[in-house]
Scaffold this active site. Structure first.
Site, short mmCIF file in Angstrom:
data_model
loop_
_atom_site.label_atom_id
_atom_site.label_comp_id
_atom_site.label_asym_id
_atom_site.label_seq_id
_atom_site.Cartn_x
_atom_site.Cartn_y
_atom_site.Cartn_z
N GLY A 1 1.62 3.07 -3.17
CA GLY A 1 0.14 4.12 -3.32
C GLY A 1 -0.07 5.17 -2.36
O GLY A 1 -0.50 6.39 -2.99
N HIS B 1 -13.04 5.32 -21.05
CA HIS B 1 -12.67 4.64 -19.85
C HIS B 1 -13.85 5.25 -18.81
O HIS B 1 -13.41 5.98 -18.14
CB HIS B 1 -11.68 4.17 -19.48
CG HIS B 1 -11.02 2.82 -20.35
ND1 HIS B 1 -11.27 1.60 -19.89
CD2 HIS B 1 -10.36 2.86 -21.69
CE1 HIS B 1 -10.52 0.84 -20.67
NE2 HIS B 1 -9.92 1.59 -22.13
N GLU C 1 -14.14 4.34 -15.74
CA GLU C 1 -13.74 4.61 -14.97
C GLU C 1 -12.66 5.69 -13.84
O GLU C 1 -12.28 5.55 -12.48
CB GLU C 1 -13.40 3.28 -14.13
CG GLU C 1 -11.88 2.82 -15.07
CD GLU C 1 -12.38 2.35 -17.06
OE1 GLU C 1 -13.50 2.41 -17.56
OE2 GLU C 1 -11.81 1.39 -17.53
N GLY D 1 0.87 -1.22 0.36
CA GLY D 1 0.08 0.25 0.49
C GLY D 1 0.92 0.77 -0.30
O GLY D 1 0.47 2.24 0.30
N ASP E 1 -1.35 4.20 -9.63
CA ASP E 1 -0.83 4.49 -8.50
C ASP E 1 -1.33 5.52 -8.69
O ASP E 1 -1.74 6.80 -7.63
CB ASP E 1 0.04 4.33 -7.75
CG ASP E 1 0.60 2.92 -7.33
OD1 ASP E 1 -0.62 2.95 -6.28
OD2 ASP E 1 2.32 2.71 -7.15
N GLN F 1 13.55 -3.32 9.90
CA GLN F 1 15.27 -2.91 10.91
C GLN F 1 16.14 -2.93 9.48
O GLN F 1 17.24 -2.03 9.41
CB GLN F 1 15.59 -3.91 12.00
CG GLN F 1 15.28 -3.27 13.40
CD GLN F 1 15.69 -3.64 14.30
OE1 GLN F 1 16.55 -4.93 13.91
NE2 GLN F 1 14.65 -4.62 15.55
N GLY G 1 -9.92 -4.14 -22.22
CA GLY G 1 -8.75 -5.68 -22.87
C GLY G 1 -8.47 -5.87 -24.00
O GLY G 1 -8.30 -4.81 -25.15
N CYS H 1 -14.94 0.17 -23.41
CA CYS H 1 -13.87 0.05 -24.38
C CYS H 1 -13.98 -1.29 -25.19
O CYS H 1 -14.77 -1.57 -26.05
CB CYS H 1 -12.44 0.07 -24.21
SG CYS H 1 -11.58 0.60 -25.21
N LEU H 2 -13.27 -2.44 -25.00
CA LEU H 2 -13.44 -3.78 -25.34
C LEU H 2 -14.26 -4.07 -24.66
O LEU H 2 -15.55 -4.67 -25.94
CB LEU H 2 -12.92 -4.66 -24.90
CG LEU H 2 -12.84 -6.08 -25.32
CD1 LEU H 2 -12.07 -6.14 -27.28
CD2 LEU H 2 -11.66 -7.34 -24.61
N GLY H 3 -15.06 -4.13 -23.59
CA GLY H 3 -16.51 -4.08 -23.58
C GLY H 3 -17.59 -3.61 -24.52
O GLY H 3 -18.84 -4.14 -23.94
N MET H 4 -17.63 -2.09 -24.53
CA MET H 4 -18.49 -1.76 -25.37
C MET H 4 -18.12 -2.76 -26.97
O MET H 4 -19.47 -3.02 -27.99
CB MET H 4 -18.12 -0.35 -25.32
CG MET H 4 -18.87 0.76 -26.17
SD MET H 4 -18.24 0.59 -28.39
CE MET H 4 -18.86 1.91 -28.84
N1 GLN Z 1 -8.94 -3.57 -27.34
C1 GLN Z 1 -9.44 -2.22 -27.69
C2 GLN Z 1 -8.92 -1.52 -28.41
O1 GLN Z 1 -7.93 -1.65 -28.85
C3 GLN Z 1 -9.90 -2.37 -26.75
C4 GLN Z 1 -8.72 -1.60 -25.57
C5 GLN Z 1 -9.47 -1.45 -24.86
O2 GLN Z 1 -10.51 -2.14 -23.97
N2 GLN Z 1 -8.85 -0.10 -23.59
O3 GLN Z 1 -9.47 -1.12 -29.68
#
Ligand code: GLN
Length: 547
Positions: A17, A514, A516, A15, A70, A191, A358, A385-388
């Protein structure tokens, strides 16, 4: 300017960071302006080329810096947006020294590892401090003392301290194990860490004692004698339920007073009320909201790590707390759903599902399978991102009937690339020009009037951070819209699809950015908040059904 350096002892991942972020937070709460810097010992220029299971999440700054995770903690604790200047790596330092040498910038002198490398480190720290108009710059040194790799950063501290003895404080974050068989807290490893610092010409002013429990008086005394500090400079830092308690705990130990005295700064009035209220609320909340994260960057040998998704996890927490729920987050390995299709049914027990960012095709079909399931079962879904992109692929296949739909990331020859390579990325990929070349950093998006996203942000134009090479293929826009996919957010020129939303669903939202990265404990990201609200609704409804 004053400097506080934070170094680690004994082992990593205790911890450091979060401790650095908390030190910045408590100084800020005393009315001082802070800047926070992370120094990483890698030769890598940035974290963009390091695998997440190796190094944790790549945190993306507003200006597009791909940094150590961090920096996310610093932003979440202090609310200050980091820039490129706040992230220093060995690679950057050597690169600029060599460049300067090639430009005759050293006036014919020979360029030496010491002092030229530490001097460049100091120069960069000063740039970050000045840019942040900081009274105090807090600098975290990656790794632990005693490693070869960070020795030049320690040398920078030594040189700076020589020049400005009154302006530098050194904090050692160390670990004090309580071996089960012994049942006693041991100070010996600390120490040794302290001795290691001494052999680099440094003496810790404070030791943050990370341990399962509070440090007691006998052990404070031992640390004082063996590590050469005041007993009051051993700061208790026991395990906590939530990392946001740490600044509050530090203040219980009067750490900001002690640091200010050390740096000869006047103590000013404290103000951390909002933060304290949040910490109390987090402790109080009972009712859970259950969120599943379907990812792949979890495994290291026999252990499960969640560091790769740390900003996502924190964003879920912030939103859940704001919605009066205790977040219960589960890690779900996408590859399991590839092995056994029936396993996706387990997603039914969750109130909401996230597929985060991802790269590469491992686990992708498992993620698509889970997206199909949650879309059909009307379980709140949030794709980042990749999830979209995968939500678009799934929708193309299962709703629009484009059976071979995919992303060019997984099949460069695809006949139906509903996600394709961004135009300006084609050449970069051909040239293998990978470092810091994605679409990075903050970009605006315009939200459509009737969208969930517009309602969530209650704004027409938003700014969020990106990190991608692929994008929604505009050739498929009409087909998507006809089948009930709303293009809820577009770049201001209308060219790039930034958000998709399935209409016939309580919450099915995918963002090319992103969200987040901009979530903060007292100011959750609006879309995460809307997602949690939908999840909360599902949990309440399910409870009613059970009754
Ligand atoms: N791999 C995907 C892209 O390059 C998504 C990237 C990510 O999820 N940050 O567009």
């Amino acid at each position: 300017m004053k400097y506080i350096f934070v170094v680690g002892g004994v082992m990593s991942s205790v911890g450091k960071g979060v401790s650095t972020a908390s030190i910045a937070k408590i100084l800020q709460s005393r009315g001082y302006k802070v800047a926070v810097v992370k120094c990483d010992m890698y030769i890598n220029i940035d974290a963009g080329t390091i695998r997440p299971t190796e190094h944790g999440e790549v945190f993306v700054g507003e200006d597009g810096i791909e940094a150590d995770q961090d920096l996310g903690n610093y932003e979440r604790f202090t609310g200050i947006t980091s820039t490129r200047a706040n992230y220093i790596t060995t690679g950057q330092v050597y690169q600029s020294v060599i460049e300067r040498e090639r430009n005759l910038g050293y006036d014919g002198e020979d360029v030496e590892v010491v002092p030229d490398i530490p001097n460049e480190i100091i120069r960069r720290i000063n740039v970050a401090g000045k840019r942040g108009k900081a009274d105090v710059t807090v600098i975290e040194i990656g790794g632990t003392v005693g490693e070869y790799q960070n020795i030049l950063f320690l040398e920078a501290i030594r040189i700076l301290k020589l020049k400005h003895p009154e302006d530098v404080a050194l904090v050692l974050v160390s670990y004090l194990p309580i071996p089960k068989a012994v049942g006693e807290m041991k100070t010996k490893p600390t120490q040794y860490a302290s001795r290691s610092l001494n052999s680099a010409g440094l003496q810790a002013d404070f030791i943050l004692c990370r341990a399962e429990k509070e440090i007691d008086a006998p052990r404070r005394k031992r640390l004082a004698i063996f590590c050469g500090i005041e007993p009051s400079a051993a700061i208790s830092a026991p395990d906590v339920a939530s990392i946001y308690e740490i600044p509050v705990n530090f203040e219980r130990e009067k750490l900001s007073d002690k640091l200010l005295t050390k740096l000869k700064l006047k103590p000013k009035k404290k103000n951390m009320d909002e933060w304290r209220k949040l910490v109390a609320k987090i402790r109080r909340l009972q009712e859970p909201v259950k969120i599943g994260i379907v990812g792949k960057y979890f495994g290291t040998g026999n252990f499960t790590l969640s560091d790769s998704y740390i900003s996502v996890i924190e964003a879920v927490r912030h939103a859940a707390w704001a919605e009066g729920r205790q977040p219960e987050i589960s890690w779900l390995n996408a590859e399991e759903y590839e092995k056994d299709a029936r396993k996706v049914k387990e997603l039914n027990q969750f109130d909401g599902i996230i597929v985060p960012g991802g790269f590469g095709n491992r686990g992708v079909e498992g993620k698509i399978r889970s997206i199909k399931y949650v879309r059909e079962q009307k379980i709140p879904y949030f794709g980042l991102c990749l999830g979209m992109q995968l939500a678009a692929v799934e929708f193309a296949r299962d709703v629009c009937g484009i059976k071979d739909a995919t992303s060019e990331e997984f099949d460069a020859e695809a006949k139906n690339p509903v996600i394709h390579t961004m135009l300006d990325q084609v050449q970069k990929l051909k040239d293998k020009n990978y470092g810091a070349t994605m679409r990075l950093g903050s970009y605006p998006a315009v939200l459509s009037a009737d969208s969930l996203s517009r309602e969530a942000y209650s704004k027409r134009t938003i700014q969020e951070r990106h990190r991608h090479r692929y994008e929604f293929n505009n050739k498929y826009r009409d087909r998507f819209m006809k089948k009930g996919m709303r293009l809820a957010g577009l770049s201001p020129d209308g060219e790039l699809v930034e958000i998709i939303e399935a209409i016939d669903h309580p919450f099915f939202v995918g963002t090319q950015f992103h969200p987040e990265f901009t979530s903060r404990p007292l100011l959750p990201n609006p879309l995460f908040r809307a997602f949690i609200r939908a999840a909360k609704k599902r949990s309440t409804e399910r409870k009613k059904v059970k009754k």
